[in-house]
Write an enzyme that holds these catalytic residues in place. Structure first.
Site, short mmCIF file in Angstrom:
data_model
loop_
_atom_site.label_atom_id
_atom_site.label_comp_id
_atom_site.label_asym_id
_atom_site.label_seq_id
_atom_site.Cartn_x
_atom_site.Cartn_y
_atom_site.Cartn_z
N SER A 147 0.67 -1.40 0.10
CA SER A 147 0.08 -0.06 -0.01
C SER A 147 0.84 1.26 0.01
O SER A 147 1.84 1.34 0.76
CB SER A 147 -0.87 -0.02 1.22
OG SER A 147 -1.41 1.09 1.49
N GLU A 149 -0.02 3.76 1.97
CA GLU A 149 0.32 4.01 3.11
C GLU A 149 1.81 3.77 3.63
O GLU A 149 1.85 4.26 4.61
CB GLU A 149 -0.76 3.38 4.20
CG GLU A 149 -2.12 3.94 4.19
CD GLU A 149 -1.89 5.23 4.78
OE1 GLU A 149 -2.55 6.27 4.50
OE2 GLU A 149 -1.78 5.29 6.09
N TYR A 171 -1.62 0.47 10.59
CA TYR A 171 -1.71 -0.30 9.32
C TYR A 171 -0.56 -0.07 8.60
O TYR A 171 -0.14 -1.12 7.91
CB TYR A 171 -3.09 0.45 8.87
CG TYR A 171 -3.12 -0.04 7.20
CD1 TYR A 171 -3.82 -1.19 6.95
CD2 TYR A 171 -2.99 0.92 6.10
CE1 TYR A 171 -4.00 -1.55 5.74
CE2 TYR A 171 -3.03 0.27 4.99
CZ TYR A 171 -3.66 -0.61 4.73
OH TYR A 171 -3.87 -1.15 3.38
P1 NAP Z 1 -11.65 -4.40 1.85
O1 NAP Z 1 -12.50 -4.20 0.88
O2 NAP Z 1 -11.47 -3.92 3.39
O3 NAP Z 1 -11.60 -6.07 1.92
C1 NAP Z 1 -10.63 -6.78 3.02
C2 NAP Z 1 -10.90 -8.44 2.90
O4 NAP Z 1 -9.87 -8.85 3.83
C3 NAP Z 1 -12.28 -8.57 3.07
O5 NAP Z 1 -12.65 -9.85 2.38
C4 NAP Z 1 -12.19 -9.10 4.47
O6 NAP Z 1 -13.17 -10.16 4.71
C5 NAP Z 1 -10.77 -9.75 4.31
N1 NAP Z 1 -10.24 -10.16 5.68
C6 NAP Z 1 -9.93 -9.38 6.83
N2 NAP Z 1 -9.42 -9.98 7.85
C7 NAP Z 1 -9.39 -11.24 7.54
C8 NAP Z 1 -8.73 -12.30 7.99
N3 NAP Z 1 -8.27 -12.51 9.24
N4 NAP Z 1 -8.70 -13.61 7.25
C9 NAP Z 1 -9.23 -13.58 6.25
N5 NAP Z 1 -9.85 -12.54 5.49
C10 NAP Z 1 -9.83 -11.37 6.18
O7 NAP Z 1 -10.18 -4.02 1.03
P2 NAP Z 1 -9.72 -3.81 -0.41
O8 NAP Z 1 -10.05 -2.17 -0.70
O9 NAP Z 1 -10.46 -4.72 -1.17
O10 NAP Z 1 -8.23 -3.94 -0.31
C11 NAP Z 1 -7.54 -5.39 -0.85
C12 NAP Z 1 -6.31 -5.35 0.08
O11 NAP Z 1 -5.32 -4.20 -0.70
C13 NAP Z 1 -5.95 -5.22 1.49
O12 NAP Z 1 -5.21 -5.82 1.90
C14 NAP Z 1 -5.70 -3.52 1.44
O13 NAP Z 1 -4.91 -3.41 2.56
C15 NAP Z 1 -5.01 -3.36 0.30
N6 NAP Z 1 -5.00 -1.98 -0.33
C16 NAP Z 1 -6.08 -1.48 -0.63
C17 NAP Z 1 -6.05 -0.35 -1.25
C18 NAP Z 1 -7.33 0.64 -1.51
O14 NAP Z 1 -7.16 1.78 -1.88
N7 NAP Z 1 -8.42 -0.07 -1.77
C19 NAP Z 1 -4.66 0.35 -1.50
C20 NAP Z 1 -3.56 -0.17 -1.36
C21 NAP Z 1 -3.75 -1.55 -0.74
P3 NAP Z 1 -14.71 -10.12 5.59
O15 NAP Z 1 -15.38 -9.53 4.42
O16 NAP Z 1 -14.77 -11.21 6.26
O17 NAP Z 1 -14.20 -8.77 6.27
O1 F7E Z 2 -8.89 8.42 3.53
C1 F7E Z 2 -9.11 11.69 4.77
C2 F7E Z 2 -8.42 11.02 5.73
O2 F7E Z 2 -9.96 6.30 4.91
C3 F7E Z 2 -8.26 9.38 2.79
C4 F7E Z 2 -7.19 2.43 2.34
O3 F7E Z 2 -7.66 1.64 1.11
O4 F7E Z 2 -5.96 3.74 1.05
C5 F7E Z 2 -7.04 3.77 1.81
O5 F7E Z 2 -6.43 4.54 3.07
C6 F7E Z 2 -8.29 10.73 3.45
C7 F7E Z 2 -7.35 10.56 4.85
O6 F7E Z 2 -8.19 6.31 2.92
C8 F7E Z 2 -12.47 11.65 6.22
O7 F7E Z 2 -7.90 11.75 6.76
C9 F7E Z 2 -11.13 13.24 5.79
O8 F7E Z 2 -6.45 11.38 4.67
O9 F7E Z 2 -10.53 7.01 2.48
P1 F7E Z 2 -9.58 7.10 3.56
P2 F7E Z 2 -6.69 6.06 3.55
O10 F7E Z 2 -6.78 6.35 5.03
O11 F7E Z 2 -5.95 6.78 2.31
C10 F7E Z 2 -4.59 3.24 1.40
C11 F7E Z 2 -3.63 3.19 0.09
C12 F7E Z 2 -4.81 1.84 1.92
O12 F7E Z 2 -4.00 0.83 1.71
C13 F7E Z 2 -5.91 1.42 2.81
O13 F7E Z 2 -6.22 0.24 3.05
O14 F7E Z 2 -9.35 11.37 3.71
N1 F7E Z 2 -10.65 12.08 5.59
N2 F7E Z 2 -12.40 13.10 6.18
C14 F7E Z 2 -11.31 11.10 5.94
N3 F7E Z 2 -11.28 9.71 5.81
C15 F7E Z 2 -12.26 8.95 6.08
N4 F7E Z 2 -12.23 7.54 5.98
N5 F7E Z 2 -13.41 9.36 6.96
C16 F7E Z 2 -13.41 10.79 6.85
O15 F7E Z 2 -14.72 11.20 7.24
#
Ligand code: NAP
Ligand code: F7E
Length: 355
Positions: A147, A149, A171
């Site tokens: 990520s 992050e 995280y």
């Molecule tokens: P998401 O919608 O939150 O999905 C997370 C998945 O992980 C769900 O299927 C959840 O299952 C499963 N899970 C959580 N804890 C588990 C455990 N202990 N054992 C088995 N399964 C578990 O996340 P996403 O947005 O699709 O992201 C996919 C991956 O990419 C994650 O690793 C995230 O950290 C990473 N990532 C996301 C982003 C982004 O912007 N979306 C960017 C960079 C990296 P349940 O349905 O049972 O909760």
């Molecule tokens: O926040 C700001 C907050 O929670 C984005 C995950 O998929 O991407 C995601 O992490 C920004 C932050 O995503 C609210 O402070 C303002 O600066 O949508 P977010 P994230 O934290 O960037 C990375 C790449 C991952 O890997 C993670 O799994 O938006 N913000 N107001 C807010 N954020 C939230 N959630 N809610 C608010 O009300």
């Protein structure tokens, strides 16, 4: 060193002893298949002719809504990243050619409330899965969901594969661990193990707690008279937002290469939260200043202020580039939430606004 795989298809061609070319479907296992990315990746792999296994964890109620439309084509295995035995069983049962480790505790604010559990799922979970692969089927190709992050308090802008990490949340710290254990298993055991360092990617299937979906859903609720306001935290934070459907293509491409390498996947454009809000509300003909409130409780203990990715290597090596741009993404999400809420109203359900 690693057997070369054709990049254009998820099908293997046996090399010797066949007079007729016979296609053998590849097998993939996705952890986190019930999540946003898992659902798009499963669709992609099915289109490519793969046999797709998905690992799901036990819950008191089923959370299969994102994959309900393809469930009949999937083979679901119960397992949990916290449970080594279940991961061994999943690998032994599926005998996958490819494993995509998408499961994680993925919501950044929760990681301050549950830092140890986040480390267990998001960090050590990757090691447990790599161990299962190493012991049972070491020729499996492994994708780790790293990520942006991990860049956190950024050391350079834009960020690329050589940028040093400085995570700002439990995280992010857990993801750095998972990233380097993937590198380590590649270097120690010669596994085909890669990390995709993906910047934020969104879609109508995004969880409602993430800011993009919170805004699109909140704006749609306001438009339909279901809510009067929307509370947000830091409006100045900037993210490089892309579309999840584009990003899962990059995951697949990384596992079709001759050599295992890590890649940054991003759009190369960043926008602030307030720009996202402006774009969403104006698409509905609303002035966001009339509705959006800042709630200090939503500010984070340590913020990641600005992320911007350089996907140059992915474009050169994988031939990957994003297709959906920011404005298109925002409109897609707002339109989908408006339609969702209207369907619920027509069906006589009263949608619960989460603003
Ligand atoms: P998401 O919608 O939150 O999905 C997370 C998945 O992980 C769900 O299927 C959840 O299952 C499963 N899970 C959580 N804890 C588990 C455990 N202990 N054992 C088995 N399964 C578990 O996340 P996403 O947005 O699709 O992201 C996919 C991956 O990419 C994650 O690793 C995230 O950290 C990473 N990532 C996301 C982003 C982004 O912007 N979306 C960017 C960079 C990296 P349940 O349905 O049972 O909760
Ligand atoms: O926040 C700001 C907050 O929670 C984005 C995950 O998929 O991407 C995601 O992490 C920004 C932050 O995503 C609210 O402070 C303002 O600066 O949508 P977010 P994230 O934290 O960037 C990375 C790449 C991952 O890997 C993670 O799994 O938006 N913000 N107001 C807010 N954020 C939230 N959630 N809610 C608010 O009300």
């Amino acid at each position: 060193m690693f057997p070369s795989v054709r990049a254009e298809a998820c099908l293997q061609l046996p090399s010797k002893g066949y007079s007729i070319i016979q296609r053998v479907p590849k097998t993939a296992l996705i952890t986190g298949i019930t999540g946003q990315d898992g659902s798009y990746l499963a669709e992609l792999l099915l289109q490519k002719g793969c046999r797709v296994f998905g690992m799901i964890r036990r819950s008191s109620y089923e959370k299969l809504d994102r994959i309900a439309h393809i469930e009949k084509d999937l083979e679901l295995i119960q397992g949990d990243l916290l449970d080594q035995n279940s991961l061994h069983n999943a690998i032994a049962l599926a005998r996958p050619d490819e494993v995509y480790n998408l499961a994680a505790m993925s919501f950044v604010p929760t990681s301050w409330n549950q830092p140890v559990l986040t480390g267990e799922f998001t960090g050590l979970g990757a090691t447990r899965l790599l161990e299962a692969i190493r012991q049972i089927k070491p020729d499996t190709r492994f994708y780790q969901a790293s990520s942006s992050e991990m860049f956190g308090k950024v050391r350079q802008t834009p960020q690329n594969e050589d940028t040093a990490f400085y995570p700002r949340s439990p995280y992010g710290v857990a993801k750095v661990y998972a990233h380097f254990i993937t590198v380590n298993y590649r270097e120690s055991y010669n596994l085909f193990a890669v990390s995709g360092i993906l910047f934020n990617h969104e879609s109508p299937r995004r969880g409602l707690e993430f800011v993009s979906r919170k805004i699109s859903y909140g704006a749609a609720c306001i438009k339909l008279g279901l809510a009067q306001s929307l509370s947000l935290g830091n409006l100045e934070a900037r993210r490089d937002w892309g579309y999840a459907g584009d990003y899962v293509r990059a995951m697949w491409l990384m596992l079709q290469q001759d050599r295992p390498e890590d890649f940054v996947i991003a759009t190369g454009a960043s926008h602030s939260v307030s720009e996202f809000v402006e774009s969403a509300f104006s698409h509905l003909g609303l002035d966001w200043h009339d509705y959006v409130k800042v709630d200090p409780k939503l500010l984070r203990p340590a913020e990641v202020h600005h992320l911007l990715g350089d996907h140059g290597k992915a474009e050169r090596v994988l031939g990957w580039k994003p297709e959906v741009r920011f404005e298109q993404l925002v409109k897609m999400m707002v339109d989908a939430d408006l339609a969702l809420l209207q369907r619920q109203i027509s069906a006589g359900n009263s949608p619960a606004p989460r603003v």
